[in-house]
Design an enzyme around this catalytic site. Sequence first.
Site, PDB file in Angstrom:
ATOM      1  N   HIS A  87       0.829  -1.205   0.000  1.00 56.44           N
ATOM      2  CA  HIS A  87       0.000   0.000   0.000  1.00 56.44           C
ATOM      3  C   HIS A  87       0.871   1.265   0.000  1.00 56.44           C
ATOM      4  O   HIS A  87       2.021   1.235   0.463  1.00 56.44           O
ATOM      5  CB  HIS A  87      -0.900  -0.002   1.233  1.00 56.44           C
ATOM      6  CG  HIS A  87      -1.976  -1.046   1.182  1.00 56.44           C
ATOM      7  ND1 HIS A  87      -3.045  -1.061   2.038  1.00 56.44           N
ATOM      8  CD2 HIS A  87      -2.153  -2.109   0.358  1.00 56.44           C
ATOM      9  CE1 HIS A  87      -3.826  -2.089   1.754  1.00 56.44           C
ATOM     10  NE2 HIS A  87      -3.305  -2.747   0.739  1.00 56.44           N
TER      11      HIS A  87
ATOM     12  N   GLU B  89       0.794   3.812   1.863  1.00 55.13           N
ATOM     13  CA  GLU B  89       1.259   4.205   3.204  1.00 55.13           C
ATOM     14  C   GLU B  89       2.509   3.436   3.614  1.00 55.13           C
ATOM     15  O   GLU B  89       3.419   4.002   4.232  1.00 55.13           O
ATOM     16  CB  GLU B  89       0.176   3.915   4.258  1.00 55.13           C
ATOM     17  CG  GLU B  89      -1.123   4.667   4.075  1.00 55.13           C
ATOM     18  CD  GLU B  89      -2.146   3.858   3.279  1.00 55.13           C
ATOM     19  OE1 GLU B  89      -1.761   3.232   2.260  1.00 55.13           O
ATOM     20  OE2 GLU B  89      -3.310   3.869   3.668  1.00 55.13           O
TER      21      GLU B  89
ATOM     22  N   CYS C  75      -6.154   1.485   5.854  1.00 59.79           N
ATOM     23  CA  CYS C  75      -6.760   0.225   6.295  1.00 59.79           C
ATOM     24  C   CYS C  75      -6.179  -0.154   7.650  1.00 59.79           C
ATOM     25  O   CYS C  75      -5.290   0.521   8.175  1.00 59.79           O
ATOM     26  CB  CYS C  75      -6.505  -0.872   5.268  1.00 59.79           C
ATOM     27  SG  CYS C  75      -4.786  -1.442   5.257  1.00 59.79           S
TER      28      CYS C  75
ATOM     29  N   CYS D 266      -2.314  -0.704   7.623  1.00 62.81           N
ATOM     30  CA  CYS D 266      -1.515   0.528   7.577  1.00 62.81           C
ATOM     31  C   CYS D 266      -1.620   1.320   8.882  1.00 62.81           C
ATOM     32  O   CYS D 266      -0.630   1.899   9.336  1.00 62.81           O
ATOM     33  CB  CYS D 266      -1.931   1.367   6.374  1.00 62.81           C
ATOM     34  SG  CYS D 266      -1.491   0.588   4.811  1.00 62.81           S
TER      35      CYS D 266
END
Lengths: 156, 156
Positions: free
Chosen positions: A65, A67, A95, A98
């Site tokens: 991701h 992040e 999410c 993260c």
Amino acid sequence: MRYINFSDEPPAMSPDEFFMNEALKEARLALAEKEIPIGAVVVCKGQIIGRGHNLTERLTDVSAHAEMQALTAAANYMGGKYLKECTLYVTLEPCVMCAGAAYWFQLGKIVFGAYDVKLGFGRLNQKITHPKTIITGGIRENECAELVRNFFKSKR
Amino acid sequence: MRYINFSDEPPAMSPDEFFMNEALKEARLALAEKEIPIGAVVVCKGQIIGRGHNLTERLTDVSAHAEMQALTAAANYMGGKYLKECTLYVTLEPCVMCAGAAYWFQLGKIVFGAYDVKLGFGRLNQKITHPKTIITGGIRENECAELVRNFFKSKR
């Protein structure tokens, strides 16, 4: 009323809007690579020290991701473990994974654009980020949401 | 009564114990590298397809958990996105970040050794793993717990 504009110049951006714009640039890079358009930057004392965008397709890694890229890049830049003085700007509400990573980094602040009602960490009724992490959502929300919405629309 | 032992041979291990032993080997590799001794393997159809141990010190990355290494290694081996048929064996109950990663991988099963009452994902009252992920805890619990306990004792 800091942002009233008496001149012909475009209205000044708040720092949060400015850095969210940088996260949006990352999201557009993801889009150009046919990734789900989510982008992130990590800022420390007004300086961007980590950038990242979603790379789940390119890396065939569902955990890649935006992040995670931006946080590890920032920690790498800092040469230390924690990001206590740092702010993560990300175009979509993080999410659980993260937000859980943000806990370990002891991140100072999370600023996100669009809300993710289904998979955002805000759906949990217990705090999973670090006790000291400040959370702000809804910065440039429409632009952030629209990027993702249009992406999935084009997939149908 | 599969494991009753009628001979002088040492009792056979259950598959869960066998693979947790492999995760323990990874944890000991971490220990040898002065890392918090946590190890993990990912198993698919009886075969180990990913291994990992905690690398937070070496990588100066607080998110470099054993599970993240093992899951990404497994996904890389599989060449696909999901690990629906796979089991993650990990010596310590996964944290929220790692359980959140397991969600994205749609992991079939998580088997962990020692419980982590403070930081394990089980402390949450909402399910954060994939709806289909089966969870088992307490396999070779004492050995798994003792490794971590002794590590922190030696640090004091």
